[in-house]
Motif scaffolding. Structure first.
Motif, PDB file in Angstrom:
ATOM      1  N   PRO A   1     -17.074  90.141  40.680  1.00  0.00           N
ATOM      2  CA  PRO A   1     -15.984  90.960  40.115  1.00  0.00           C
ATOM      3  C   PRO A   1     -14.617  90.421  40.535  1.00  0.00           C
ATOM      4  O   PRO A   1     -14.527  89.547  41.381  1.00  0.00           O
ATOM      5  N   ASN A   2     -13.574  90.953  39.928  1.00  0.00           N
ATOM      6  CA  ASN A   2     -12.206  90.509  40.244  1.00  0.00           C
ATOM      7  C   ASN A   2     -11.978  90.516  41.749  1.00  0.00           C
ATOM      8  O   ASN A   2     -12.443  91.383  42.455  1.00  0.00           O
ATOM      9  N   MET A   3     -11.234  89.545  42.211  1.00  0.00           N
ATOM     10  CA  MET A   3     -10.844  89.413  43.614  1.00  0.00           C
ATOM     11  C   MET A   3     -12.029  89.164  44.555  1.00  0.00           C
ATOM     12  O   MET A   3     -11.952  89.428  45.734  1.00  0.00           O
ATOM     13  N   THR A   4     -13.121  88.704  43.981  1.00  0.00           N
ATOM     14  CA  THR A   4     -14.209  88.206  44.827  1.00  0.00           C
ATOM     15  C   THR A   4     -14.643  86.865  44.238  1.00  0.00           C
ATOM     16  O   THR A   4     -14.340  86.565  43.091  1.00  0.00           O
ATOM     17  N   TYR A   5     -15.332  86.088  45.071  1.00  0.00           N
ATOM     18  CA  TYR A   5     -15.765  84.778  44.599  1.00  0.00           C
ATOM     19  C   TYR A   5     -17.058  84.372  45.294  1.00  0.00           C
ATOM     20  O   TYR A   5     -17.428  84.940  46.329  1.00  0.00           O
ATOM     21  N   SER A   6     -17.754  83.380  44.698  1.00  0.00           N
ATOM     22  CA  SER A   6     -18.887  82.757  45.359  1.00  0.00           C
ATOM     23  C   SER A   6     -18.827  81.279  45.002  1.00  0.00           C
ATOM     24  O   SER A   6     -18.743  80.918  43.826  1.00  0.00           O
ATOM     25  N   ASP A   7     -18.839  80.417  46.009  1.00  0.00           N
ATOM     26  CA  ASP A   7     -18.721  78.979  45.746  1.00  0.00           C
ATOM     27  C   ASP A   7     -20.000  78.231  46.100  1.00  0.00           C
ATOM     28  O   ASP A   7     -19.977  77.028  46.343  1.00  0.00           O
ATOM     29  N   VAL A   8     -21.139  78.966  46.130  1.00  0.00           N
ATOM     30  CA  VAL A   8     -22.404  78.313  46.505  1.00  0.00           C
ATOM     31  C   VAL A   8     -23.523  78.653  45.522  1.00  0.00           C
ATOM     32  O   VAL A   8     -23.468  79.672  44.839  1.00  0.00           O
ATOM     33  N   ASP A   9     -24.527  77.780  45.490  1.00  0.00           N
ATOM     34  CA  ASP A   9     -25.799  78.103  44.840  1.00  0.00           C
ATOM     35  C   ASP A   9     -26.645  78.789  45.897  1.00  0.00           C
ATOM     36  O   ASP A   9     -26.961  78.167  46.906  1.00  0.00           O
TER      37      ASP A   9
ATOM     38  N   GLY B   1     -19.800  81.565  41.258  1.00  0.00           N
ATOM     39  CA  GLY B   1     -19.249  82.534  40.316  1.00  0.00           C
ATOM     40  C   GLY B   1     -20.139  83.756  40.178  1.00  0.00           C
ATOM     41  O   GLY B   1     -19.750  84.740  39.585  1.00  0.00           O
ATOM     42  N   PHE B   2     -21.355  83.656  40.743  1.00  0.00           N
ATOM     43  CA  PHE B   2     -22.297  84.777  40.717  1.00  0.00           C
ATOM     44  C   PHE B   2     -22.766  85.071  42.130  1.00  0.00           C
ATOM     45  O   PHE B   2     -22.924  84.156  42.941  1.00  0.00           O
ATOM     46  N   GLY B   3     -22.984  86.346  42.409  1.00  0.00           N
ATOM     47  CA  GLY B   3     -23.468  86.741  43.724  1.00  0.00           C
ATOM     48  C   GLY B   3     -24.760  87.510  43.584  1.00  0.00           C
ATOM     49  O   GLY B   3     -25.069  88.056  42.524  1.00  0.00           O
ATOM     50  N   ALA B   4     -25.537  87.537  44.671  1.00  0.00           N
ATOM     51  CA  ALA B   4     -26.797  88.270  44.666  1.00  0.00           C
ATOM     52  C   ALA B   4     -26.501  89.752  44.846  1.00  0.00           C
ATOM     53  O   ALA B   4     -25.747  90.133  45.737  1.00  0.00           O
ATOM     54  N   VAL B   5     -27.089  90.602  43.986  1.00  0.00           N
ATOM     55  CA  VAL B   5     -26.936  92.052  44.161  1.00  0.00           C
ATOM     56  C   VAL B   5     -27.598  92.458  45.465  1.00  0.00           C
ATOM     57  O   VAL B   5     -27.044  93.182  46.278  1.00  0.00           O
ATOM     58  N   GLU B   6     -28.809  91.977  45.636  1.00  0.00           N
ATOM     59  CA  GLU B   6     -29.537  92.186  46.882  1.00  0.00           C
ATOM     60  C   GLU B   6     -29.913  90.798  47.368  1.00  0.00           C
ATOM     61  O   GLU B   6     -30.246  89.941  46.556  1.00  0.00           O
TER      62      GLU B   6
END
Ligand SMILES: *[C@@H]1O[C@H](CO)[C@@H](O)[C@H](O)[C@H]1NC(C)=O
Ligand SMILES: *[C@@H]1O[C@H](CO)[C@@H](O)[C@H](O)[C@H]1NC(C)=O
Ligand SMILES: *[C@@H]1O[C@H](CO)[C@@H](O)[C@H](O)[C@H]1NC(C)=O
Length: 374
Positions: free
Chosen positions: A139-147, A120-125
């Motif tokens: 953000p909307n229409m993007t996803y993250s399913d990993v730690d 649910g969170f992504g790395a900015v860098e």
């Protein structure tokens, strides 16, 4: 100051520098020489002897400057959570940087572990030796399913016109699309349609979870078919055949089995009345199957059966000679034996069991269900 003295002073300074790079002189007035990079001063200049230099020890000490005072310096070791980028040599100190998943924190002057961005969170860098990852909500229409300390949010898959959306994209899971023609999951980014189209498709499909429903129905149909066939077969084979038959009825029953097509089975080895049936009374199709099966390529064939039933090698060879090899020989033997007094189905079954050909016993069943091998 007038320009002239300044100019003279400048020229004087330049000339002195050129003549004595260290710009230092010992007690005797001699210019002190410098040690080059890679060498350190061991004895300071004095009495006009110049500066004493010694090479630094590779991997232990280094000197990166030209100097008349500097000694070799100790190589730096890399700290915790650091790795060597380039090792120490005589002219350069060790170069270190933070190991993978760590970044250099100016405040603590240490390598600190990068943030692990949860689903649910992504790395900015991406986490790097000089930079923390910095997690942001996808953000909307993007996803993250990993730690991950590096993975950024990924754009959601968009279902195409030929697909049905089974599940909308969430911040922690991608869209699930189902091909309308081929029921198989599409996971790749193959979208041309807009998100609005995809949502519309979802509504059209009226339901998010078609797959479990679909699988359940298929499963139920398959299980139903299997049960139906099993019950049908079981009933057919269990129908009592010889209820009214006594010892005298057997012949009539056997005769019936030869001709009618009732689809009723009798296991001659287990049915009390069937066991005393003579082999010669079996239907022609049963005998044909028997001959055929016993003459097939198999480690245990009709010769073993004949031997079990009391024929000696010479007699068995005789069947073979008169009828070449194969079905002819097996048939000749069976015809011969079926005329014997003890040629009952019961004894045949016993002999087949003794030689380990239970599979052949199954062929003796009188079913008239078209179970023919030839
Ligand atoms: C300088 O050199 C002279 C001989 O050339 C020697 O006697 C003397 O000990 C040296 N001085 C130093 C400080 O090494
Ligand atoms: C010493 O290491 C530096 C990099 O730190 C490198 O550029 C240089 O070529 C090396 N010198 C020798 C003699 O290996
Ligand atoms: C994302 O979606 C939420 C709710 O669905 C909405 O309130 C928000 O404005 C959207 N943000 C963007 C950038 O589209």
């Amino acid at each position: 100051m007038s320009p002239l003295p300044v100019l003279f002073l400048y020229i004087f300074t330049v000339c002195v520098s050129a003549a004595c790079p260290s710009q230092h002189y010992d007690s005797s007035g001699a210019c002190c020489s410098q040690c080059p990079p890679g060498e350190g001063v061991t004895t300071p200049c004095s009495d006009g002897n110049g500066t004493g230099c010694t090479a630094c020890v590779p991997g232990q000490t280094f000197s990166n400057s030209r100097s008349h005072t500097e000694q070799c310096l100790d190589c730096t070791g890399c700290g915790a959570n650091m790795k060597v980028v380039s090792p120490c040599n005589r002219t350069h100190d060790t170069v270190c940087e933070c190991s993978a998943d760590f970044y250099w924190d100016e405040e603590t002057s240490r390598c600190e572990r990068c943030q692990i961005c949860p689903p649910g969170f992504g790395a900015v860098e991406a986490c790097s030796p000089r930079q923390d990852s910095g997690c942001v909500a996808c953000p909307n229409m993007t996803y993250s399913d990993v730690d991950s300390p590096s993975a950024q949010c990924v754009a959601c898959t968009l279902c195409t016109d030929s697909q049905v959306m089974l599940q909308t994209c969430t911040s922690i899971s991608d869209t699930i699309c189902l091909d309308k023609n081929m029921p198989q999951l599409i996971g790749a980014n193959v979208g041309r349609t807009t998100p609005a189209d995809g949502l519309l498709t979802l509504k059209d499909a009226s339901g998010q979870n078609i797959i479990p429903v679909y699988c359940s129905i298929m499963g139920a149909v398959v299980v139903g078919l299997i049960v139906y066939v099993a019950v049908k077969r079981w009933k057919t084979c269990q129908k009592p055949q010889g209820t009214k038959s006594g010892p005298q009825g057997t012949d009539v029953e056997a005769q019936k089995n030869q001709n009618n097509d009732s689809g009723v089975c009798v296991d001659p080895c287990t049915t009390p009345s069937g066991g005393k049936t003579r082999v010669s009374e079996l239907s022609s199709s049963r005998l044909r199957d028997l001959v055929f099966t016993l003459s097939l390529q198999h480690p245990v064939n009709w010769r073993h059966l004949a031997s079990e039933l009391g024929y000696d090698i010479a007699a068995i060879d005789e069947f073979e000679q008169g009828n070449n090899n194969g079905p002819g020989a097996a048939k000749a033997f069976l015809v011969h034996w079926s005329r014997m007094e003890n040629a009952t189905v019961d004894n045949l079954c016993q002999a087949l069991r003794a030689i380990g050909r239970q599979d052949v016993i199954g062929l003796l069943q009188e079913c008239n269900m078209g179970r023919h091998l030839v």
